[in-house]
Design an enzyme around this catalytic site. Structure first.
Site, PDB file in Angstrom:
ATOM      1  N   THR A  33       0.800  -0.110  -3.951  1.00  0.00           N
ATOM      2  CA  THR A  33      -0.358  -0.865  -3.463  1.00  0.00           C
ATOM      3  C   THR A  33      -0.034  -1.599  -2.168  1.00  0.00           C
ATOM      4  OG1 THR A  33       0.239  -2.921  -4.564  1.00  0.00           O
ATOM      5  CG2 THR A  33      -1.014  -1.319  -5.853  1.00  0.00           C
ATOM      6  N   THR A  81       3.470  -2.237  -7.228  1.00  0.00           N
ATOM      7  CA  THR A  81       3.111  -3.133  -6.117  1.00  0.00           C
ATOM      8  C   THR A  81       4.075  -2.916  -4.964  1.00  0.00           C
ATOM      9  OG1 THR A  81       4.621  -4.945  -6.691  1.00  0.00           O
ATOM     10  CG2 THR A  81       2.468  -4.944  -7.776  1.00  0.00           C
ATOM     11  N   ASP A  82       3.653  -3.291  -3.753  1.00  0.00           N
ATOM     12  CA  ASP A  82       4.624  -3.502  -2.689  1.00  0.00           C
ATOM     13  C   ASP A  82       5.401  -4.764  -3.084  1.00  0.00           C
ATOM     14  OD1 ASP A  82       6.012  -3.247  -0.303  1.00  0.00           O
ATOM     15  OD2 ASP A  82       4.222  -3.060   0.934  1.00  0.00           O
ATOM     16  N   ALA A  83       6.476  -5.067  -2.378  1.00  0.00           N
ATOM     17  CA  ALA A  83       7.327  -6.198  -2.762  1.00  0.00           C
ATOM     18  C   ALA A  83       6.512  -7.484  -2.877  1.00  0.00           C
ATOM     19  CB  ALA A  83       8.445  -6.366  -1.738  1.00  0.00           C
ATOM     20  N   LEU A  84       6.651  -8.159  -4.019  1.00  0.00           N
ATOM     21  CA  LEU A  84       5.844  -9.364  -4.251  1.00  0.00           C
ATOM     22  C   LEU A  84       6.401 -10.598  -3.532  1.00  0.00           C
ATOM     23  CD1 LEU A  84       4.854  -8.826  -7.996  1.00  0.00           C
ATOM     24  CD2 LEU A  84       3.387  -8.640  -5.986  1.00  0.00           C
TER      25      LEU A  84
END
Length: 607
Positions: free
Chosen positions: A254, A302-305
């Protein structure tokens, strides 16, 4: 111990399901807690698995880890580290193997040292080669990278980037995209997915629903795409839609981006502002659009949170709850794990997630289905915790950077070189004894790389001089310009994004890295104007995103684009990289420039 293959995720405990849904980074770890101020931030690179982290994997049935450049010292060391992590997973109550993941896109984003592994010149160079070579380099580069990753125990690659780069000012995608045409991106992205997954490495298409028309980097802010629905379906979504249909990729990542036309619902940020939800946390975008409308039933990550697009607006645990509620399967880098006190935060995260499920805020059936997707993907790719370490090391030493792999890398670099302009028969450069060539480059290493490559590909004894845009003496430079027979000037823009230098930790170490080159553009323009006034034969080389041709190309007789400038060998004797070797071959006329622009510059698009 291999993964137990007979269970269903419904037989897992809730804690096991949730552990599988976390992808942790063990980039740095200090066994003693510190104050964790910027001056005292833990910077002990994890190249050997500390007991604390092994226990975390085992205790929480962690689903996966992400590696960074800091985790990699040598081929044998990375095989050992990955094996140690899989052994820790084997001891967990579930015994499921880990996803071991990395950002090895090729080109600007490569975590394994370039002198060790084959890094290639990246997606836009693949786009530039398409007209002549079709999907050859998309397929072959993915096969090579997959073979090398698998050899060291990595089974997930955060690639390919299938964002359609529509914005010349895009600070984070640009050359990481194949180009501006959604059909081209779909074809080449699909070929890379097939190349990776056909060689046993799971792909993660990114960044859904598209990061191609942004002028903000989601590492440093929260971008907003103002496309209407029609444009989104025409431009942003086609690569995802096509690859879902034809390849069914293992994962999709995402984007931390607001898409008001897809979801205008809001949240209240941690500092009290009402804002539009980013795609990563949008049930409409992740579940209703990606899953229901587009039919993707694979794993969504997810992309890195820790990126500012999320971390500036949410506390870490709230961010994870929100992503899971949206329908995301895996939270990437949900909390920072740098010292023992962070392990207590991980415990709190899992306790909180269990509580959210029990309260009904997170749907128990959806969590179980999500864990099952993860288990199914691990089974499909036959991931295992079993490894003959010494045999794996020997094999990896032979495979990484293998001569046949380097050959494909060199071929792509050459196939991509694009001639945009050639007035006055400037190219190829006619070198004779004592021809004076003045090279202007962003730094001295690039000057040396091009000089050595040109000297290697000509029989003549050429006289070279160099201007580094990092710092030069104006009077001496003007003298060199006036004395030169030919001037070759290179520029690399835009500046590197956090993802290219490593990630958010690098940004916090050096918050000024993005503005370090701000003065180079004006300096280069002034030098090119002086060269034009002196009526010198001038070649401008766009070393990165070719949009800079619009600014600098007007001062040159000839224009070339390389899409890359990586240096793979840098020692006392030699400074070299595949893009510079290819560039030199074209400059001296040994090879023709066959590439075509995959984006429009000044109304030119010859693809």
């Amino acid at each position: 111990m291999p993964m137990k293959s007979t269970f269903a995720a419904t037989n897992l405990t809730l804690e096991q399901q949730l552990g599988q849904k976390l992808m942790l980074d063990f980039r740095y770890y200090c066994e003693q807690d510190s104050e964790n101020t910027p001056q005292q931030k833990c910077r002990n690179a994890v190249t050997k698995l500390p007991d604390d982290l092994a226990k975390v994997i085992t205790k929480h049935n962690i689903g996966g880890v992400i590696l960074f450049a800091e985790n990699i010292d040598s081929i044998s060391q990375i095989v050992k580290l990955n094996n140690a992590m899989q052994q820790a997973a084997a001891k967990s109550s579930l015994g499921a193997p880990l996803f071991i993941s990395i950002d090895q896109e090729g080109g600007r984003v490569a975590r394994i040292p370039r002198d060790v592994a084959t890094s290639f010149t990246g997606n836009m160079s693949i786009g530039a080669s398409y007209k002549v070579h079709g999907t050859k380099f998309a397929t072959e580069s993915a096969q090579v990278i997959a073979e090398e990753l698998k050899a060291v125990g990595v089974n997930v690659n955060y690639a390919p980037t299938v964002d359609v780069n529509m914005n010349p000012d895009n600070p984070v995608i640009n050359v990481r995209s194949y180009g501006e045409d959604p059909t081209l991106v779909s074809i080449l992205g699909g070929a890379q997915v097939a190349g990776f997954e056909g060689n046993g490495v799971i792909t993660s298409l990114k960044h859904f629903p598209g990061h191609g028309d942004t002028n903000v980097d989601s590492h440093t802010g929260l971008p907003k795409v103002m496309h209407d629905k029609e444009t989104i379906w025409e431009k942003d979504l086609p690569p995802f839609q096509s690859i879902i249909k034809n390849q069914n990729p293992g994962m999709i990542m995402t984007a931390h981006i607001q898409y008001p036309a897809l979801d205008s619902s809001t949240f209240v940020s941690k500092d009290g502002k009402t804002m539009i939800k980013p795609a990563t946390m949008s049930h409409k975008i992740i579940t209703e659009l990606l899953r229901d409308e587009m039919g993707y039933q694979g794993v969504v990550i997810t992309d890195a949170l820790d990126m500012a697009g999320i971390s500036h607006f949410f506390e870490p645990i709230e961010a994870v709850v929100n992503t899971f509620a949206a329908g995301v399967d895996i939270a990437l880098m949900p909390i920072e794990i740098r010292s023992p006190k962070d392990l207590a935060v991980l415990d709190q995260l899992i306790t909180r997630l269990v509580s959210e499920v029990k309260k009904g805020n997170l749907n128990a059936d959806e969590v179980a289905t999500s864990a099952q997707r993860i288990i199914n993907l691990k089974s499909k790719f036959k991931l295992t915790t079993e490894l003959n370490e010494s045999l794996a090391m020997q094999k990896a030493q032979l495979i990484l950077g293998d001569e046949s792999h380097r050959k494909v890398e060199a071929e792509l670099a050459l196939a991509a070189i694009t001639e945009v302009k050639n007035d006055k028969n400037t190219l190829p450069i006619k070198l004779s004894a004592n021809t004076k060539v003045h090279i202007i480059m962003p730094d001295t290493r690039k000057c040396i790389a091009l000089q050595q490559a040109m000297q290697e590909h000509t029989q003549q004894q050429v006289s070279f001089s160099c201007t580094s845009l990092q710092g030069f003496e104006p009077i001496a430079t003007l003298k060199a310009l006036n004395e030169a027979d030919v001037i070759i000037a290179g520029n690399a823009s835009p500046n590197q994004s956090a993802v290219e230098v490593g990630g958010m930790d690098d940004l916090s170490d050096n918050p000024n890295f993005a503005i370090a080159k701000a003065d180079q553009g004006p300096a280069l323009e002034k030098l090119l104007q002086q060269a034009q006034l002196a009526d010198k034969k001038t070649v401008f080389v766009s070393l990165r995103a070719p949009y800079d041709i619009a600014t600098f190309g007007q001062y040159a007789d000839a224009i070339l684009a390389t899409y890359a400038y990586n240096i793979d060998v840098d020692n006392d004797v030699k400074v070299a990289g595949p893009a510079f070797t290819a560039l030199a071959k074209v400059l001296v006329g040994e090879k023709p420039a066959q590439g075509t622009l995959p984006v429009t510059v000044n109304g030119i698009n010859n693809n």
